[in-house]
Design an enzyme around this catalytic site. Structure first.
Site, PDB file in Angstrom:
ATOM      1  N   GLU A 163       0.781  -1.146  -0.030  1.00 59.79           N
ATOM      2  CA  GLU A 163       0.024   0.067  -0.006  1.00 59.79           C
ATOM      3  C   GLU A 163       0.845   1.088  -0.167  1.00 59.79           C
ATOM      4  OE1 GLU A 163      -2.550  -0.420   3.422  1.00 59.79           O
ATOM      5  OE2 GLU A 163      -3.932  -2.124   2.250  1.00 59.79           O
ATOM      6  N   GLU A 355      -5.244  -8.801   0.750  1.00 60.03           N
ATOM      7  CA  GLU A 355      -5.936  -8.422   2.108  1.00 60.03           C
ATOM      8  C   GLU A 355      -7.446  -8.262   2.110  1.00 60.03           C
ATOM      9  OE1 GLU A 355      -4.110  -4.988   4.341  1.00 60.03           O
ATOM     10  OE2 GLU A 355      -2.186  -5.699   4.120  1.00 60.03           O
TER      11      GLU A 355
END
Ligand code: IFM
Length: 454
Positions: A163, A355
Site C-alpha cells: 500500500e 488483504e
C-alpha cells in the site's frame, strides 16, 4: 460450487503490527518506533514494542496456521531488524528470526509469501531524507538483496511493498501515520516516484538472485468503485472512475499501478499534477515497470457510483445507517467482485486478494470462546462475491484474510481487532475465534460451504 483446487487460502499480517521485540537482538529503530514515542500520536499511547510478541511466539503461531489448514501466510520483514541502519551492516540475529519463522511455517505446510516493506522504514534512512531521497531506491534494492540471498531457497512468493498509497499518503501527506509528515504535493509525488523506483529495483534484484523461481507482485490499495446497478452504463462509469485521478492526493489506483504495469503515469494525473511533477530521469519508467507475476489487491470496502443522464459519474446518496465495521468502513461485499474484475481487466495479471477482513469489538466471552458472527457473515458475503468474479473469468489465484492475529492497528493502536485469532495483549494468550474455526472449514471444503443456507 468450489474455488479452484490450486486456490491459495491464506492469512496475512505485518512485522510491526505483530512482532514486538522492538528493541531486541540488535534491531534498529523504524519510523513507527519513533512515532509511537510521540505523545498523542497513537490511540491510548499504544506502541508496537510488544504487540503480539510474535517474535518469541512464532512457533505457536505457525502451529495455529497449520491447524487451520492455511496454505500460505503473508508476512512482512522488518527492514531495520535485518539492517539496523537500513543499509550496510547486517544484523545476523534479525535475519535468523526470519530464517526460523520460514522453517516453522514450512514444517506446518504453510507457504511463506513475503512482503519486503510494510511501512516500518529504518529511522536512520529517514534522517537522510527517506523516500524523498532518490537514493532510497538503491537502499531498498540493497535490503532486498540481503533478504533474497537468505530466504529465497525457501520463499518463492514475493511482494515488494504494501500500500504505497498509505505510507506515502498517510505517512507524508496527512501525517497520521509514520513518519507523521504533512508535506506539499510536489514532495508527495517525489516520494511516490522514488517508492516506485524502489519497487522496480527490488523486482530486478529478486529475479536476478532468487534461488527458486520467484513469483513477484506488489500489494497496492485503492478505492473500488461499484456500479450502482448492473447495467452497461453504470458499469462503464464505475470502471472509468475507479481508474481516474481527480484530486491531488494518493487515493487512487492508477498513479501507482499504471507505472508498475504499463511503464507510464496516467494522462489525467499528469495533467492534474503538472505543476508538482517530480524529475523523471531516462530509464526510470523502464526500471519501474518490471514484469510482474500477479497483482496483489487489498480490498476492504468500496464506493457506489452511478451514471448521470449525461454519462458523467455521481455518488448516490448514502443510505441511512449502513452496516459498518469498527473502522467505520462500509460493508460492501460487491467490492470483492468489481475490484478484482476491473483490476484484472485493466492490468491483465493473475490477481491475488492480498488483504480482506474486518475489525470488530471482539472479547473472550463468559464461555471462554470468542464469538464473532459479524466477521463470519462479512467474510461469507465477500468470498461469495470473489467466487462470482472468478466464475466470470477473473484469474483469482488466492485470498489472504487480514488478519491472522489481532494486532497493532497503526494510529488506532489496539483499539481495533482484525484477527481471526484473539490476542490477550497482557498475557499473549491466543484464543481462536469462531471465525478461525469457520475459516478452517471453508478451507477444507474449498469454499463450497460458503454457499450453504445459513
Ligand atoms: O492493518 C492494515 C494493514 O497494515 C494494511 N492494510 C489495511 C489493514 C487494516 O487497516
Amino acid at each position: 460450487m468450489n474455488f479452484p483446487d490450486a486456490f491459495i487460502w491464506g492469512a496475512a499480517a505485518a512485522s510491526y503490527q505483530i512482532e514486538g521485540a522492538a528493541h531486541a537482538d540488535g534491531k534498529g529503530l523504524s519510523v513507527w518506533d519513533m512515532m509511537c514515542r510521540e505523545p498523542g500520536r497513537i490511540w491510548s499511547g499504544d506502541t508496537g514494542d510488544t504487540a503480539c510478541d510474535h517474535y518469541h511466539r512464532y512457533e505457536e503461531d505457525a502451529r495455529i496456521m497449520g491447524e487451520l489448514g492455511l496454505r500460505a501466510y503473508r508476512l512482512s520483514i522488518s527492514w531495520p531488524r535485518v539492517l539496523p541502519e537500513g543499509i550496510g551492516k547486517v544484523n545476523p540475529k534479525g535475519l535468523a528470526f526470519y530464517d526460523r519463522l520460514i522453517d516453522a511455517l514450512l514444517e506446518n505446510n504453510v507457504a511463506p509469501w513475503v512482503t519486503l516493506f510494510h511501512w516500518d522504514y529504518p529511522y536512520t534512512l529517514y534522517c537522510q531524507g527517506g523516500w524523498l531521497n532518490r537514493d532510497s531506491a538503491n537502499w531498498f534494492a540493497e535490503y532486498a538483496r540481503v533478504v533474497v540471498d537468505k530466504l529465497s531457497d525457501r520463499v518463492s512468493h514475493w511482494m515488494t511493498q504494501n500500500e504505497p498509497q498509505c505510507y506515502i499518503g498517510h505517512g507524508h501527506h496527512s501525517g497520521e501515520h509514520a513518519p507523521g509528515l504533512k508535506l506539499g504535493f510536489a514532495d508527495i509525488l517525489r516520494a511516490a516516484h522514488h517508492s516506485l523506483l524502489a519497487h522496480g529495483k527490488a523486482v530486478q534484484v529478486i529475479r536476478a538472485h532468487a534461488k527458486s523461481r520467484p513469483h513477484i507482485g506488489a500489494a497496492p490499495v485503492g478505492i473500488v468503485h461499484i456500479p450502482y446497478r448492473n447495467t452497461p452504463a453504470h458499469i462503464e462509469v464505475a470502471r472509468r472512475s475507479m481508474f481516474s485521478i481527480t484530486a491531488k492526493n494518493c487515493w487512487n489506483n492508477s498513479w501507482f499501478a499504471d507505472p508498475m504495469v504499463f511503464g507510464r503515469y496516467p494522462d489525467d494525473g499528469l495533467e492534474l499534477f503538472q505543476q508538482e511533477m517530480p524529475e523523471i530521469r531516462d530509464g526510470d519508467m523502464e526500471t519501474i515497470s518490471q514484469p510482474l507475476d500477479f497483482y496483489g489487491a487489498n480490498i476492504y470496502s468500496g464506493q457506489l457510483v452511478r451514471a448521470k443522464g449525461d454519462g458523467t459519474t455521481e455518488t448516490p446518496p448514502a443510505p441511512v445507517g449502513p452496516p459498518l465495521t469498527t473502522m467505520e468502513w462500509k460493508v460492501r461485499p460487491e467490492a470483492l467482485y468489481w475490484g478484482p474484475r476491473f483490476l484484472h481487466e485493466r492490468y491483465k495479471l493473475p490477481l491475488v486478494v492480498t488483504e480482506n477482513g474486518m475489525s470488530n469489538t471482539d472479547w473472550v466471552h463468559v464461555d471462554g470462546k470468542v464469538h464473532d458472527p459479524q466477521r463470519i457473515d462479512f467474510l461469507t458475503r465477500y468470498l461469495r462475491e470473489y467466487h462470482r468474479a472468478i466464475a466470470d473469468g477473473v484469474e483469482g489465484k488466492g485470498y489472504f484474510l487480514w488478519s491472522l492475529l489481532d494486532n497493532f492497528e497503526w494510529a488506532h493502536g489496539y483499539k481495533r481487532r482484525f484477527g481471526i485469532v484473539h490476542v490477550d495483549y497482557g498475557t499473549g494468550k491466543r484464543t481462536l475465534k469462531d471465525s478461525a474455526y469457520w475459516y478452517k472449514d471453508v478451507i477444507a471444503a474449498r469454499g463450497s460451504n460458503l454457499f450453504e443456507e445459513r
